[in-house]
Design a protein around this motif. Structure first.
Motif, PDB file in Angstrom:
ATOM      1  N   ALA A 106       0.839  -1.204   0.000  1.00  0.00           N
ATOM      2  CA  ALA A 106       0.000   0.000   0.000  1.00  0.00           C
ATOM      3  C   ALA A 106       0.864   1.241   0.000  1.00  0.00           C
ATOM      4  CB  ALA A 106      -0.922  -0.011   1.215  1.00  0.00           C
ATOM      5  N   LYS A 109       2.686   1.688  -3.393  1.00  0.00           N
ATOM      6  CA  LYS A 109       1.705   1.924  -4.456  1.00  0.00           C
ATOM      7  C   LYS A 109       1.266   3.385  -4.497  1.00  0.00           C
ATOM      8  CE  LYS A 109      -1.547  -1.119  -4.542  1.00  0.00           C
ATOM      9  NZ  LYS A 109      -2.823  -1.812  -4.182  1.00  0.00           N
ATOM     10  N   HIS A 225      -7.718  -3.125   6.708  1.00  0.00           N
ATOM     11  CA  HIS A 225      -8.149  -2.832   5.339  1.00  0.00           C
ATOM     12  C   HIS A 225      -8.826  -1.461   5.306  1.00  0.00           C
ATOM     13  CE1 HIS A 225      -7.753  -7.103   3.908  1.00  0.00           C
ATOM     14  NE2 HIS A 225      -7.762  -7.276   5.218  1.00  0.00           N
ATOM     15  N   ASN A 227     -10.518   1.638   2.335  1.00  0.00           N
ATOM     16  CA  ASN A 227     -10.776   2.149   0.985  1.00  0.00           C
ATOM     17  C   ASN A 227     -10.955   3.660   1.032  1.00  0.00           C
ATOM     18  OD1 ASN A 227     -10.914  -0.552   0.209  1.00  0.00           O
ATOM     19  ND2 ASN A 227     -13.151  -0.596   0.309  1.00  0.00           N
ATOM     20  N   ASN A 250      -3.738  -3.124   4.017  1.00  0.00           N
ATOM     21  CA  ASN A 250      -4.390  -3.320   2.719  1.00  0.00           C
ATOM     22  C   ASN A 250      -5.260  -2.110   2.403  1.00  0.00           C
ATOM     23  OD1 ASN A 250      -3.818  -6.408   2.111  1.00  0.00           O
ATOM     24  ND2 ASN A 250      -4.244  -6.191   4.294  1.00  0.00           N
ATOM     25  N   SER A 252      -6.787   0.538  -0.368  1.00  0.00           N
ATOM     26  CA  SER A 252      -7.135   0.505  -1.793  1.00  0.00           C
ATOM     27  C   SER A 252      -7.813   1.787  -2.257  1.00  0.00           C
ATOM     28  CB  SER A 252      -8.088  -0.663  -2.080  1.00  0.00           C
ATOM     29  OG  SER A 252      -7.524  -1.884  -1.668  1.00  0.00           O
ATOM     30  N   TYR A 253      -7.510   2.160  -3.500  1.00  0.00           N
ATOM     31  CA  TYR A 253      -8.243   3.242  -4.166  1.00  0.00           C
ATOM     32  C   TYR A 253      -9.516   2.619  -4.713  1.00  0.00           C
ATOM     33  CZ  TYR A 253      -9.504   6.929  -7.426  1.00  0.00           C
ATOM     34  OH  TYR A 253     -10.182   7.915  -8.095  1.00  0.00           O
ATOM     35  N   ARG A 254     -10.637   2.920  -4.044  1.00  0.00           N
ATOM     36  CA  ARG A 254     -11.879   2.227  -4.424  1.00  0.00           C
ATOM     37  C   ARG A 254     -13.092   3.013  -3.945  1.00  0.00           C
ATOM     38  NH1 ARG A 254     -12.136  -3.607  -2.085  1.00  0.00           N
ATOM     39  NH2 ARG A 254     -10.979  -4.154  -3.966  1.00  0.00           N
ATOM     40  N   ASN A 261     -16.871  -2.986  -6.441  1.00  0.00           N
ATOM     41  CA  ASN A 261     -16.551  -3.584  -5.145  1.00  0.00           C
ATOM     42  C   ASN A 261     -17.377  -4.863  -4.963  1.00  0.00           C
ATOM     43  OD1 ASN A 261     -15.845  -4.199  -2.548  1.00  0.00           O
ATOM     44  ND2 ASN A 261     -16.837  -2.432  -1.610  1.00  0.00           N
TER      45      ASN A 261
END
Length: 485
Positions: A106, A109, A225, A227, A250, A252-254, A261
């Motif tokens: 992460a 990234k 996690h 987002n 973890n 994320s770009y979401r 998703n």
């Protein structure tokens, strides 16, 4: 909560960047965060080196020994502004960006596209000097510094972020008591405040997990996690997690609500304060979320999402605007019914509107529930929070009144709450009563207020007393007049 000298130091850094021509609040926060990260990284490394020396163990650190200037304690003392600037842009910042390793962690990234944008050597030197005077050893202070920096987004009037106060986050984490086996998510993570607080709770209450290889790996790689749809916040969140000792979160770009998703029954704990940003386009929302409650309102869609992504037995503690609790639309009723009737709603903690000031004045509540898919709500615990330890105006000064310790104590001994009356600050409401009230979860629907009967004097008696007082005043005035003659 930051006050006094520390607040003034951060404001001074902000003013320095602003007057030097950097007027984008998001950019400024990001640049200051890089430097705070660099400082915190060196302080953490120094602590590890001291521990290794004390125990007589070899320690292979992250900083190459031949380039000591990569470390804050050396870098901050570089006397020449040009030299400091060149080392920062050419060596130190690329080193920081590569800390996540070659793999797609992460951190690596979201640091790929990071740019160092303090463009004047003299400005960098002044900011470094100011940051060096900010104490970051204490994790609570570090969290407060982050929170205050991020609050600049809201006060700037652009890129506004709905910040969750640290003490509210800590309360929610303490209520949920994360375990070393949990898989935790915040689907709208921002700067990762909930994830950081959960990691700190585990360090404090389950420190032995780091002695068990499987749990240690789970903590660093699989437990946390998050987002978000803002790459800057993802970078800040990744740095925040790394500074707090989580090696590979973890993140994320979401868009958590979108059809992209696909996650389902993956997590055991949700901690979140999802955005209440109004409405979305139906086309952008996952169909299975709309199947539970057809709505464009994000706060309702997120509740549906939480139920989908939790494993059976998974728990959630989430902040919702008051409208979710009593809204009369079909969608509002449907999601409340789903949580109450088909799962297990544990508690509603009503918070005063001043909790989010000065950035927002919305009234909110904390919902705590467990996913069962088979009901289980026998009764719901309500708590009417009246104070959180800070004044409820824009200043948010620290005060003595604070319900948070009482909330934690009562929730941890919730069986003792069954005999509490509706006139008290906390009480139970049975499932059937909530059902009869169209699944309404507003505390005012069930709270009883004791009205004290006050007996007033007869009006004639009051008039007679006034006349008597007037007579006495007139007599005293006559006496005074005679003395003055």
């Amino acid at each position: 909560m930051i006050t006094g000298e520390l607040k003034n130091k951060i404001d001074g850094i902000w003013t320095t960047l602003w007057t030097e021509g950097s007027t984008n609040p998001l950019t400024n926060i990001e640049q200051v965060t890089y430097l705070l990260f660099m400082k915190g990284l060196d302080e953490a490394e120094l602590a590890k080196e001291q521990d290794a020396e004390l125990l007589g163990l070899a320690y292979d650190g992250i900083f190459p020994k031949e380039k000591s200037y990569l470390r804050w304690n050396v870098f901050k003392n570089l006397g020449d502004a040009e030299d400091m600037y060149n080392k920062m842009t050419q060596e130190i910042f690329p080193f920081i960006k590569g800390l996540g390793g070659e793999d797609e962690s992460a951190f690596s990234k979201y640091m790929k596209d990071a740019i160092f944008q303090i463009n004047k050597p003299s400005t960098l030197q002044r900011v470094v000097s100011a940051i060096d005077n900010i104490p970051m050893e204490d994790r609570d202070t570090q969290g407060d510094v982050y929170e205050y920096l991020l609050s600049k987004l809201a006060t700037s009037g652009t890129n506004g972020q709905f910040r969750t106060p640290r003490h509210i986050i800590n309360m929610m984490v303490a209520l949920m008591k994360p375990t070393p086996e949990d898989i935790i998510i915040d689907p709208a993570m921002g700067s990762a405040g909930f994830l950081v607080a959960a990691s700190e709770y585990l360090r404090k209450n389950h420190s032995d997990l780091f002695l068990i290889q499987g749990l240690k790996e789970h903590f660093h790689q699989n437990m946390f996690h998050g987002n978000d749809m803002d790459t800057t916040m993802l970078r800040i969140g990744a740095m925040n997690m790394m500074l707090h000792g989580v090696d590979a979160p973890n993140i994320s770009y979401r868009d958590s609500l979108s059809e992209d998703n696909k996650e389902k029954e993956k997590y055991t704990l949700v901690l979140a304060n999802p955005p209440f940003k109004g409405s979305l386009d139906y086309e952008a929302v996952a169909n299975d979320l709309l199947a539970v409650a057809k709505t464009k309102k994000t706060e309702l869609l997120f509740l549906t999402l939480f139920l989908r992504i939790l494993k059976p037995g998974g728990r959630a503690a989430v902040i919702v605007p008051d409208g979710v609790l009593f809204g009369s639309s079909n969608a509002h009723k449907a999601i409340r019914q789903e949580i109450i009737e088909n799962n297990k709603l544990e508690a509603i903690i009503s918070m005063p509107s001043g909790v989010f000031k000065p950035y927002a004045g919305v009234s909110t509540a904390i919902m705590i529930f467990t996913k069962t898919n088979a009901g289980g709500t026998d009764h719901v615990w309500f708590y009417d929070m009246k104070a959180d330890g800070y004044s409820l105006d824009d200043k948010r000064n620290e005060i003595e009144a604070n319900d948070i310790p009482d909330i934690l104590a009562r929730y941890n001994n919730i069986e003792n709450e069954k005999d509490r009356k509706r006139t008290e600050q906390s009480f139970f409401v049975p499932f059937e009563e909530i059902k009869e009230n169209d699944w309404d979860l507003s505390i005012n629907k069930y709270k009883e207020i004791e009205h004290e009967n006050i007996e007033y004097k007869d009006p004639v008696e009051i008039i007679e007393e006034i006349e008597k007082m007037e007579s006495e005043i007139c007599n005293e005035l006559i006496k005074l007049k005679e003395i003055l003659r």
